[in-house]
Design an enzyme around this catalytic site. Sequence first.
Site, mmCIF file in Angstrom:
data_model
loop_
_atom_site.group_PDB
_atom_site.id
_atom_site.type_symbol
_atom_site.label_atom_id
_atom_site.label_comp_id
_atom_site.label_asym_id
_atom_site.label_seq_id
_atom_site.Cartn_x
_atom_site.Cartn_y
_atom_site.Cartn_z
ATOM 1 N N ASP A 41 62.773 72.794 -74.064
ATOM 2 C CA ASP A 41 63.144 71.395 -74.328
ATOM 3 C C ASP A 41 62.970 71.002 -75.793
ATOM 4 O O ASP A 41 62.367 69.966 -76.099
ATOM 5 C CB ASP A 41 62.320 70.455 -73.435
ATOM 6 C CG ASP A 41 62.360 70.837 -71.973
ATOM 7 O OD1 ASP A 41 63.468 71.019 -71.451
ATOM 8 O OD2 ASP A 41 61.283 70.954 -71.349
ATOM 9 N N GLU A 228 70.247 65.622 -66.634
ATOM 10 C CA GLU A 228 68.951 65.429 -67.277
ATOM 11 C C GLU A 228 69.050 65.741 -68.768
ATOM 12 O O GLU A 228 70.128 66.020 -69.298
ATOM 13 C CB GLU A 228 67.887 66.306 -66.614
ATOM 14 C CG GLU A 228 68.089 67.798 -66.753
ATOM 15 C CD GLU A 228 67.008 68.599 -66.033
ATOM 16 O OE1 GLU A 228 66.283 68.019 -65.202
ATOM 17 O OE2 GLU A 228 66.883 69.811 -66.302
#
Length: 325
Positions: A41, A228
Site C-alpha cells: 500500500d 478499495e
Amino acid sequence: MWSSQLLPCAIGLASITNVLAFPLLDLKMGPVKVLDTDFPDPSFVQAADGTWYAFGSNGNGKRIQIASSPDFKTWTLLDKEALPTLAGWETNIDHWAPDVIRRDDGKYVMYYSGEAKEELRHHCVGVAVSEGTDPTGPYLPNTEPLSCHLAQGGSIDPAGFLDKDGSRYVVYKVDGNSIGHGGDCNNGVDPLVSTPILLQKVKSDGFTPDGDAVSILDRDQSDGPLVEAPNLILHEDTYFLFYSTHCYTDIQYDVRYATSKSITGPYIKTGNQLVKSGEYDLTSPGGGTVCGCGDRMLFHGFCREDVRCTYAADISIVGDQVYLL
C-alpha cells in the site's frame, strides 16, 4: 499524497510531445521493482528539499514503514518507526495504507487505518501530525479517529487531496466486505455488501471534518467483491479517482480509474486496467498512488509468497485517458 503545494514533477521517460502526438504508440517501458521487501500500500510525498518519501503498511517490524528516494528511482527502506505512539481507540496491530500530505504550516499529516478496540477486526481512519517539519516524523496521533463507520464494516485506505481552490479532502473506503457473507475477500457470497468510496472535506488542519462525507464510487459486478485503495488527483480540468478492484490476493486485483468534472462526482468508471497481473511479470498489482502531476506512480504486487514489493512506473495523462509508459 502529492498535492499542488509540492515541488513540480519532472517529465517522465517519454517526452510529453511524443505522448501527445502518438498517445496510442507502444512506448511502454514498464514498472520497475524499487523495494524488494514487504512494503504494501505505498503512498508518497515530496519534501521541500525535493526528496521523495514513501509510506507503507505494517511490516519489517514497523507499524508504519518509511522509504526515501532522491529521484523516485532508487529507494531506501529507513529503519525508523513513523508512528511510535498510538491513540487510545486503536490496537497495536494492523496499521494499513498510510498516506501523508504536507500542510501549509510545513508540518505533515498522516492518514492511516488502525484496528478499533471497540470492534476488533474492524478499522477506523486515524490521523497523526508530525512533531516538526520532518516528513519521517515522529507522528503524534489525534485522540479521535477521522472516520469509523463500524456498523458498515469500518473505514480504511485513506488518502488526502488538495484541490485547486485550496480546499482539502480525504477519500477512504467503507470496508463493507469485512461484514460480508464469505467467499472472495469475505464478499463473494450473495447478497454482496456495498464497499463505497467516500469523500470527506476537511479544514485547513487536514483533519477536522467540514460537512458530511459523500459517496463518490461503489463496487459493481465488474469489480468483484470490492473497490478499495482510492487515490484522487486533478489533472487539468478532470478529477481522476484511482482505485483497486477484486481481492488483494486474487490474480484479478488491479488498478483502475474513474473520471469526473466535479470533485463530488459523478465519477464514471473507464474500466481501463492501468496495471494488472500477467503484464511485466506482475502478480496481483494494486494499492496504487499516482502523483498529482500525473507522470508517476507507486503500487505493490506479490513478488514472493506473502510478500508485496513496491513498484514504480511512469505514466502519462492525455485528456481523460491514463497511459502506462
